[in-house]
Design a protein around this motif. Structure first.
Motif, PDB file in Angstrom:
ATOM      1  N   ASN A 151      59.083  53.945  18.961  1.00  0.00           N
ATOM      2  CA  ASN A 151      57.824  54.599  19.330  1.00  0.00           C
ATOM      3  C   ASN A 151      57.234  53.978  20.585  1.00  0.00           C
ATOM      4  O   ASN A 151      56.681  54.680  21.433  1.00  0.00           O
ATOM      5  N   LEU A 152      57.373  52.655  20.707  1.00  0.00           N
ATOM      6  CA  LEU A 152      56.864  51.989  21.904  1.00  0.00           C
ATOM      7  C   LEU A 152      57.703  52.360  23.124  1.00  0.00           C
ATOM      8  O   LEU A 152      57.174  52.561  24.226  1.00  0.00           O
ATOM      9  N   SER A 153      59.007  52.478  22.916  1.00  0.00           N
ATOM     10  CA  SER A 153      59.894  52.837  24.029  1.00  0.00           C
ATOM     11  C   SER A 153      59.590  54.237  24.537  1.00  0.00           C
ATOM     12  O   SER A 153      59.491  54.472  25.749  1.00  0.00           O
ATOM     13  N   TYR A 154      59.432  55.189  23.617  1.00  0.00           N
ATOM     14  CA  TYR A 154      59.132  56.558  24.045  1.00  0.00           C
ATOM     15  C   TYR A 154      57.770  56.640  24.729  1.00  0.00           C
ATOM     16  O   TYR A 154      57.598  57.370  25.716  1.00  0.00           O
ATOM     17  N   ALA A 155      56.799  55.905  24.216  1.00  0.00           N
ATOM     18  CA  ALA A 155      55.479  55.929  24.852  1.00  0.00           C
ATOM     19  C   ALA A 155      55.566  55.411  26.284  1.00  0.00           C
ATOM     20  O   ALA A 155      54.969  55.988  27.208  1.00  0.00           O
ATOM     21  N   LEU A 156      56.319  54.338  26.488  1.00  0.00           N
ATOM     22  CA  LEU A 156      56.478  53.790  27.833  1.00  0.00           C
ATOM     23  C   LEU A 156      57.271  54.731  28.731  1.00  0.00           C
ATOM     24  O   LEU A 156      56.960  54.890  29.919  1.00  0.00           O
ATOM     25  N   MET A 157      58.289  55.371  28.171  1.00  0.00           N
ATOM     26  CA  MET A 157      59.094  56.320  28.944  1.00  0.00           C
ATOM     27  C   MET A 157      58.253  57.494  29.429  1.00  0.00           C
ATOM     28  O   MET A 157      58.257  57.847  30.617  1.00  0.00           O
ATOM     29  N   VAL A 158      57.535  58.107  28.499  1.00  0.00           N
ATOM     30  CA  VAL A 158      56.748  59.292  28.850  1.00  0.00           C
ATOM     31  C   VAL A 158      55.613  58.908  29.793  1.00  0.00           C
ATOM     32  O   VAL A 158      55.325  59.618  30.763  1.00  0.00           O
ATOM     33  N   GLN A 159      54.984  57.775  29.523  1.00  0.00           N
ATOM     34  CA  GLN A 159      53.915  57.302  30.407  1.00  0.00           C
ATOM     35  C   GLN A 159      54.438  57.133  31.836  1.00  0.00           C
ATOM     36  O   GLN A 159      53.814  57.578  32.808  1.00  0.00           O
ATOM     37  N   GLY A 160      55.591  56.501  31.973  1.00  0.00           N
ATOM     38  CA  GLY A 160      56.164  56.300  33.300  1.00  0.00           C
ATOM     39  C   GLY A 160      56.555  57.606  33.965  1.00  0.00           C
ATOM     40  O   GLY A 160      56.319  57.805  35.165  1.00  0.00           O
ATOM     41  N   ALA A 161      57.158  58.515  33.197  1.00  0.00           N
ATOM     42  CA  ALA A 161      57.577  59.801  33.757  1.00  0.00           C
ATOM     43  C   ALA A 161      56.385  60.607  34.247  1.00  0.00           C
ATOM     44  O   ALA A 161      56.419  61.211  35.325  1.00  0.00           O
ATOM     45  N   VAL A 162      55.324  60.617  33.452  1.00  0.00           N
ATOM     46  CA  VAL A 162      54.143  61.399  33.822  1.00  0.00           C
ATOM     47  C   VAL A 162      53.430  60.769  35.013  1.00  0.00           C
ATOM     48  O   VAL A 162      53.120  61.446  36.006  1.00  0.00           O
ATOM     49  N   ARG A 163      53.178  59.484  34.933  1.00  0.00           N
ATOM     50  CA  ARG A 163      52.374  58.831  35.970  1.00  0.00           C
ATOM     51  C   ARG A 163      53.133  58.626  37.278  1.00  0.00           C
ATOM     52  O   ARG A 163      52.551  58.731  38.364  1.00  0.00           O
ATOM     53  N   ASP A 164      54.427  58.343  37.190  1.00  0.00           N
ATOM     54  CA  ASP A 164      55.178  57.993  38.398  1.00  0.00           C
ATOM     55  C   ASP A 164      55.902  59.174  39.033  1.00  0.00           C
ATOM     56  O   ASP A 164      56.225  59.131  40.224  1.00  0.00           O
ATOM     57  N   VAL A 165      56.193  60.214  38.254  1.00  0.00           N
ATOM     58  CA  VAL A 165      57.007  61.315  38.777  1.00  0.00           C
ATOM     59  C   VAL A 165      56.283  62.655  38.676  1.00  0.00           C
ATOM     60  O   VAL A 165      56.022  63.312  39.686  1.00  0.00           O
ATOM     61  N   TRP A 166      55.964  63.065  37.449  1.00  0.00           N
ATOM     62  CA  TRP A 166      55.466  64.426  37.252  1.00  0.00           C
ATOM     63  C   TRP A 166      54.082  64.626  37.869  1.00  0.00           C
ATOM     64  O   TRP A 166      53.857  65.598  38.609  1.00  0.00           O
ATOM     65  N   LEU A 167      53.145  63.729  37.567  1.00  0.00           N
ATOM     66  CA  LEU A 167      51.789  63.899  38.104  1.00  0.00           C
ATOM     67  C   LEU A 167      51.744  63.850  39.631  1.00  0.00           C
ATOM     68  O   LEU A 167      51.072  64.695  40.245  1.00  0.00           O
ATOM     69  N   PRO A 168      52.416  62.909  40.293  1.00  0.00           N
ATOM     70  CA  PRO A 168      52.389  62.935  41.761  1.00  0.00           C
ATOM     71  C   PRO A 168      52.910  64.247  42.342  1.00  0.00           C
ATOM     72  O   PRO A 168      52.355  64.765  43.318  1.00  0.00           O
ATOM     73  N   ALA A 169      53.973  64.797  41.747  1.00  0.00           N
ATOM     74  CA  ALA A 169      54.505  66.069  42.240  1.00  0.00           C
ATOM     75  C   ALA A 169      53.513  67.204  41.997  1.00  0.00           C
ATOM     76  O   ALA A 169      53.299  68.067  42.862  1.00  0.00           O
ATOM     77  N   ALA A 170      52.904  67.208  40.812  1.00  0.00           N
ATOM     78  CA  ALA A 170      51.950  68.268  40.484  1.00  0.00           C
ATOM     79  C   ALA A 170      50.710  68.186  41.369  1.00  0.00           C
ATOM     80  O   ALA A 170      50.205  69.210  41.855  1.00  0.00           O
ATOM     81  N   TRP A 171      50.214  66.967  41.587  1.00  0.00           N
ATOM     82  CA  TRP A 171      49.045  66.813  42.456  1.00  0.00           C
ATOM     83  C   TRP A 171      49.363  67.225  43.890  1.00  0.00           C
ATOM     84  O   TRP A 171      48.519  67.834  44.578  1.00  0.00           O
ATOM     85  N   ALA A 172      50.557  66.903  44.360  1.00  0.00           N
ATOM     86  CA  ALA A 172      50.938  67.300  45.723  1.00  0.00           C
ATOM     87  C   ALA A 172      50.928  68.817  45.852  1.00  0.00           C
ATOM     88  O   ALA A 172      50.448  69.370  46.858  1.00  0.00           O
ATOM     89  N   LEU A 173      51.451  69.507  44.843  1.00  0.00           N
ATOM     90  CA  LEU A 173      51.437  70.971  44.852  1.00  0.00           C
ATOM     91  C   LEU A 173      50.012  71.502  44.904  1.00  0.00           C
ATOM     92  O   LEU A 173      49.684  72.379  45.718  1.00  0.00           O
ATOM     93  N   VAL A 174      49.151  70.984  44.045  1.00  0.00           N
ATOM     94  CA  VAL A 174      47.783  71.502  43.971  1.00  0.00           C
ATOM     95  C   VAL A 174      47.017  71.190  45.254  1.00  0.00           C
ATOM     96  O   VAL A 174      46.227  72.017  45.737  1.00  0.00           O
ATOM     97  N   ASP A 175      47.246  70.033  45.833  1.00  0.00           N
ATOM     98  CA  ASP A 175      46.587  69.709  47.101  1.00  0.00           C
ATOM     99  C   ASP A 175      47.041  70.653  48.216  1.00  0.00           C
ATOM    100  O   ASP A 175      46.235  71.070  49.065  1.00  0.00           O
ATOM    101  N   GLU A 176      48.324  70.993  48.219  1.00  0.00           N
ATOM    102  CA  GLU A 176      48.829  71.944  49.218  1.00  0.00           C
ATOM    103  C   GLU A 176      48.238  73.333  48.994  1.00  0.00           C
ATOM    104  O   GLU A 176      47.894  74.042  49.953  1.00  0.00           O
TER     105      GLU A 176
END
Length: 524
Positions: free
Chosen positions: A189-214
């Motif tokens: 459970n700790l591993s998945y929480a860290l995985m998803v947290q990293g994926a969202v904060r480091d990859v998915w959110l930056p890409a999504a924010w870049a799209l919305v800013d554009e």
């Protein structure tokens, strides 16, 4: 009788000859014999049995598109949501748990690790690579248990520590503190929480924010470009292109703020969430505090009440929010697709690209169509994750194990869609002239403005303003009118001079209300 042999199509016409037989002599054949094709002259098609078995090809061929043709767009997620990333996080959790226990003197008699020994352990995480993945896979073939394989991997590193740190190292002595009092789900459970947290904060959110800013930048750029609106597909009160893009940017930003504030929960409390093994082994330790401080040390939110599993409610909440973002983005893709079909956007592309394989003139809106499909797949997976993960029979069942292995594809299809929308938007040029032509062909949309002005005048005491809606309905519904038609109608109403002049000067292109100002005031 119709042919019902398995694997063969039934004849649509029951009276037709069997498709598997040649015409008999008494069936008229009006074909030119010269047109006959000699059976077998072209040879038989290849069979599957004759072909190379692609499953045996090395390096392995991907089964799904995310690891195949779309790999480049989603590759950053591999570092977070792949099976290898899961095992690396498991090693990370096991290492930090061992360091936590020894640093806080939780287990009597356990030695304190030196800074060099702690770094040695953390290097196991830092250097986790393809060889480590292969080693774990080999161990798991014996254990038939993924977390146990991780435990044995770490113990092997402890045994090898003297080779690097010298014979005085205490690391071999703490081997039995690896996975101490833990159930597999404590680590998972700790591993998945860290995985998803990293994926969202480091990859998915930056890409999504870049799209919305554009998208927001496009909205500001086109804030003053008038455009005919359509409600129910019909011409409606004009707006501006920028304002309509701003609506979508505003909606997407709201979802991203929710996603950005998500909690990632974790627990480490044993086989049924009671600290039973912990207290049996070391009854004098404050295990609740040890658990809380460890989970928070990892950068997660501690969940104090669980069964064997962390309840996954935070995952369901997050996936629902990401799915909602996906659906708003899907709305953007379908709207832009429609604006392209109306000619409001022209697609710009390099001369070397192909629009249609047979129609050279076409430039297809494939980026937005690809995005639609991937958003739908992502939502289907996210919805399944959110609905499945919140249920576990009694204190534990294993449905969450295989379900969570689909988190990567769920985010992968969303990330791919984001990439496609960004590329699609970058290839668009607005065509104000096309929008102006549509506006000029729909003067009847000013009927709303005229009847509203009549209502206001009537309330102010101006005579002759009765039934404004009905009179404009009679003038405009089901027919096209010109600017001259509307001005003639307004002149005969008896409105105050200033109101009549304002309406007479109005055109569909100027009837956009506060649209441009709304963009500038509320889309930061």
């Amino acid at each position: 009788m119709p042919n019902t042999e398995p694997g063969r199509a039934h004849d649509l016409d029951a009276g037709a000859p069997d498709a598997g037989t040649l015409p008999t002599a008494d069936v008229a054949d009006e074909r030119d014999p010269a047109d006959d094709v000699v059976l077998g002259a072209s040879g038989a098609p290849t069979t599957r049995a004759e072909r190379t078995v692609l499953a045996d090809v090395v390096p392995p061929i991907a089964l799904g598109p995310l690891d195949g043709r779309y790999r480049a767009a989603v590759a950053p997620l591999v570092d977070h949501l792949s099976e290898a990333a899961l095992n690396r996080e498991r090693v990370h959790v096991e290492v930090e748990w061992l360091i936590h226990l020894t640093s806080h003197h939780v287990v009597p008699g356990a030695p304190t690790l030196s800074s060099e020994e702690r770094e040695y352990l953390r290097d196991v995480v830092r250097t986790f690579d393809a060889e480590t993945v292969a080693e774990l896979a080999e161990t798991e073939r014996v254990t038939v248990h993924d977390v146990k394989a991780v435990e044995y991997l770490l113990k092997s590193r402890l045994e090898a520590a003297p080779d690097l740190l010298g014979e005085d190292t205490v690391l071999p002595r703490v081997a039995e503190l690896v996975h101490f009092a833990c159930t597999s789900e404590d680590v998972n459970n700790l591993s998945y929480a860290l995985m998803v947290q990293g994926a969202v904060r480091d990859v998915w959110l930056p890409a999504a924010w870049a799209l919305v800013d554009e998208l927001a930048a496009m909205a500001h750029e086109h804030a003053d470009v008038p455009m005919l609106a359509r409600t129910h597909g019909q011409p409606a009160t004009p707006t501006t292109l920028g304002k309509e893009l701003a609506v979508l940017a505003h909606r997407l930003r709201r979802q991203l703020r929710r996603i950005g504030s998500a909690e990632y929960l974790g627990k480490i409390n044993g086989a049924t969430g009671t600290y039973g093994a912990h207290l049996a082994a070391v009854p004098g330790a404050d295990w609740v505090t040890v658990s809380r401080t460890f989970v928070e040390h990892l950068g997660l939110t501690w969940n104090p009440l669980t069964t064997q599993i962390e309840s996954h409610d935070w995952q369901a909440e997050l996936y629902a929010d990401v799915a909602r973002f996906n659906r708003v983005l899907h709305n953007l893709a379908t709207d832009v697709w429609t604006y392209i079909s109306l000619g409001y956007f022209a697609q710009v592309r390099g001369q070397g690209t192909v629009g249609s394989s047979t129609m050279p003139h076409k430039v297809n809106p494939i980026r937005f169509e690809n995005a639609e499909a991937n958003l739908e797949v992502s939502c289907a997976l996210l919805d399944t994750l959110a609905s499945t993960l919140v249920t576990s029979r009694l204190q534990r069942d294993l449905t969450d194990s295989t379900t969570q292995r689909n988190i990567g594809p769920a985010f992968g299809h969303s990330l791919l869609a984001i990439d496609n929308v960004r590329r699609g938007l970058a290839g668009l040029d607005a065509d104000p002239a096309a929008m102006a032509r549509d506006l000029d062909a729909n003067w009847e949309v000013l009927g709303e403005a005229v009847q509203s002005a009549m209502r206001a005048a009537g309330i102010a005491g101006v005579a002759g303003m009765e039934q404004p809606y009905e009179r404009l309905k009679e003038l405009t519904r089901g027919r096209r009118i010109t600017g001259e038609d509307l001005r003639t109608f307004v002149e005969g109403l008896g409105l105050p001079d200033d109101v009549a002049a304002r309406l007479a000067a109005m055109t569909p292109a100027t009837y956009t209300g506060a649209a441009a100002d709304l963009v500038r005031r509320y889309l930061d």
